[in-house]
Design an enzyme around this catalytic site. Structure first.
Site, short mmCIF file in Angstrom:
data_model
loop_
_atom_site.label_atom_id
_atom_site.label_comp_id
_atom_site.label_asym_id
_atom_site.label_seq_id
_atom_site.Cartn_x
_atom_site.Cartn_y
_atom_site.Cartn_z
N SER A 1 8.10 -3.47 -7.70
CA SER A 1 7.60 -3.24 -6.35
C SER A 1 8.78 -3.07 -5.38
CB SER A 1 6.66 -4.38 -5.93
OG SER A 1 5.92 -4.03 -4.79
N ASP B 1 -1.97 2.41 -9.93
CA ASP B 1 -1.31 1.68 -8.85
C ASP B 1 -1.37 2.58 -7.62
OD1 ASP B 1 0.22 0.31 -7.08
OD2 ASP B 1 2.03 0.27 -8.30
N HIS C 1 -0.80 -2.31 -10.07
CA HIS C 1 0.54 -2.75 -9.68
C HIS C 1 1.05 -3.82 -10.64
CE1 HIS C 1 3.60 -2.38 -6.65
NE2 HIS C 1 3.56 -3.63 -6.29
#
Length: 633
Positions: free
Chosen positions: A492, A578, A610
């Site tokens: 991320s 995602d 994610h």
């Protein structure tokens, strides 16, 4: 003589078994505990244990109670025995629940019923997809019905194209009965389409069962209002962020009392994650990040008196306090983790200040393992600040040896890096594979004051990158670090950090791994679903040419503008559904690496978001992660 030999053999066996270390297979056999609540008499805790099966590619669950005094565990076969009472109104007449309702026309067949085999989706605004699902015109709504068989539910958001519970993570904590059972309070962001994607303005609404009318209890606040609860005396209490669009704003504890909204944590330099009132209504206990951990705090409720409001830290240690389950006499019931142990249920005696472990879901497994050692280290940053850096050492660590070392870049970017236990980015497993792990509490993390937390917004590629390099350079001075074998990994915002560092690291690192990372800030703005996030952290859209903060985000702080400096092997991991950091980010990064002739690999999970949630996919993730490190480090 025979007894002595048997004793020696037993000790040798225990010593040998304790030399086992964590493996990906073992990690995904561990039970995962979810506390469900405390019995009305305060004597027992109900909880669920979910255990993944790699072979079946799914998890199964069992339910238990544990006696707080004795620790006796009993499995519950009939789950009706542990229904959560919070869903039943205080007078027992009604049940509150939630279900999804079709509201908006989105699909081709919604508009053209005779074309029912079409698979078209038609949108007139944003929020057309969120987290990992496409919007098909369905919304979560709160219902109530009489507490009897066959009763019909009443939708308290009838006809409204808004969600309560909030998507994607909201649950029954998003709604609650009033103490008199005459109303229901619920969390909702009453915005639709593009306005929904631009805002964090959730509010707490109160629906009156007798009149059918709804009022906004938090009107005038434009950030998140969440977690509604009532005090023992009936005062509505919730968590509040002030600023619209800032998902990581300071989270304060608010009590609505005698027509006032009293902020109990306004003058405390921290942020609240969850809370619960004491049974006598004199205090609120809450969990908050502090110095690389999550700990239990208390704050007194002064009412109309002139008594000062004081926040106190109750627990301290290198562990995280997670779920705040409730109270039993002097005991507060929570879950606890550390970097070597997944969550278990504990009680903490508020008077004796002692801990007691109540559940032992994984205790036997951990007893056979040689555990990693975690150390606190405080590093001076380039701007003269003191930064906490967690250093995780391999099991059976030998300081005379040299170890390959990984810089771990945390996501968020404002999430804290604490003594949590991940089933993917697992420090215990990294250490068990022979790596020293360096995990800095760099700029942007909670638990070091609000100012430290806010310094990352609009500065993604600035001071925080110096923080990362300060951490790895400092630990690399140790004789046990193999300076020729440094790696850098993250997901991320941590993935963004990997992409950015790959262009500026000056040959510090020998390998990189980026999972669902932001590679191109401009295309990220154009495809991510929660636009408020990029508006806040990037400073605005890329077309605002006179917006200095935004232009820096799309130029100086954009990893694509340093790709010409890439010269290091990189593994790029991407989830296909995602929508937070969409697939194009991973594709662009892999394409750049390949065309530049850099050793690279693209690990693509079509059905993961994610995160990586399916057991077999998770095993592939772990195997590829460590295979890449062995190949390149």
């Amino acid at each position: 003589m025979r007894k002595t030999i048997l004793l020696m053999l037993t000790m040798m066996s225990l010593t040998a078994s304790a030399q086992n270390v964590m493996t990906p297979e073992l990690l995904w056999k561990l039970g995962r505990i979810t506390p469900l609540g405390i019995s009305k008499d305060g004597k027992n805790i109900a909880y669920k244990v979910s255990t993944p099966s790699v072979e079946e590619n799914k998890s199964s669950s069992k339910y238990y109670t544990v006696a707080i005094s004795s620790g006796t565990v009993v499995e519950i076969k009939d789950t009706k025995e542990i229904l959560v009472d919070k869903n039943i109104s205080p007078d027992g007449k009604y049940i509150v629940y939630n279900q999804e309702v079709k509201i908006d026309n989105v699909l081709g067949k919604d508009y053209y019923p005779n074309l029912d085999k079409s698979n078209v989706q038609i949108y007139n605004g944003l929020d057309y997809r969120h987290w990992d699902t496409w919007n098909e015109g369905k919304f979560n709504h709160v219902f109530y019905k009489e507490n009897k068989e066959g009763a019909e539910g009443i939708d308290i958001l009838k006809g409204e194209n808004f969600d309560s519970p909030q998507k994607p993570f909201g649950g029954d904590e998003d709604y609650n009965w009033s103490p008199d059972g005459k109303s229901i309070v619920y969390v909702c962001k009453k915005k639709a389409g593009t306005q929904y994607a631009l805002s964090t303005d959730t509010n707490i609404y109160e629906y009156n069962l007798e009149t059918g009318k709804t009022i906004n209890r938090t009107e005038g606040n434009f950030g998140y209002d969440t977690a509604p609860q009532f005090s023992p005396s009936g005062d509505l209490t919730w968590l509040q962020m002030k600023r619209d669009g800032y998902e990581a704003d300071k989270n304060d504890l608010i009590v609505s009392f005698k027509g006032m909204k009293m902020n109990l944590t306004a003058n405390w330099d921290g942020t609240v994650t969850s809370f619960k009132w004491s049974n006598d209504g004199k205090k609120i206990y809450f969990i908050a990040p502090i110095d690389g951990t999550l700990q239990l705090f208390e704050v007194n409720f002064p009412g109309l008196t002139k008594i000062a409001i004081i926040v106190k830290q109750i627990t301290k240690g290198d562990f995280d306090v997670h779920d705040l389950v409730g109270f039993s006499g002097d005991e507060v019931i929570v879950t606890r983790t550390d970097m070597n142990h997944a969550a278990e249920i504990f009680s903490y005696n508020l008077k004796k200040k002692t801990w007691k472990q109540l559940s032992n879901v994984n205790t036997e497994t951990y007893s056979t393992l040689a555990l990693s050692k975690t150390e606190r280290r405080y590093v001076t940053t380039t701007d003269g600040k003191k930064m906490l850096v967690w250093v995780i050492l391999p099991p059976n660590f030998d300081a005379t040896k040299k170890y390959p070392t990984l810089l771990f870049c945390q996501g968020g970017p404002q999430s804290p890096l604490t003594q949590s236990y991940s089933f993917r980015w697992n420090f215990q497993l990294m250490a068990a594979n022979g790596y020293v792990v360096v995990a800095p509490n760099r700029r942007g993390m909670q638990g070091h004051g609000v100012n430290w937390n806010e310094q990352i917004s609009k500065d993604w590629g600035g001071q925080v990158m110096d923080d990362y390099l300060s951490a790895i350079d400092d630990v690399a001075k140790e004789s046990y670090v193999d300076k020729a074998r440094l790696g850098c990994v993250g997901a991320s915002y941590g993935g963004y950090s990997v992409f950015y560092l790959a262009g500026i690291h000056n040959n510090r690192f020998k390998t990189f791994i980026a999972h669902d990372g932001v590679f191109n800030t401009q295309s990220m703005f154009g495809t991510t679903e929660e636009v408020f996030f990029n508006n806040w952290d990037f400073g605005g859209p890329y077309w605002e040419k006179d917006n200095a903060a935004a232009q820096k985000a799309y130029t100086k702080f954009n990893p694509i503008n340093n790709v010409q400096n890439w010269n290091t092997p990189i593994l790029i991991i991407q989830g296909g559904i995602d929508f937070r950091v969409p697939i194009g980010q991973g594709q662009e990064a892999f394409q750049a690496a390949q065309i530049r002739g850099i050793k690279s690999r693209f690990l693509y999970f079509p059905e993961e978001n994610h995160w990586v949630l399916k057991p077999q996919n998770a095993q592939v993730w772990q195997k590829e992660f460590y295979k890449w490190l062995k190949e390149t480090l």
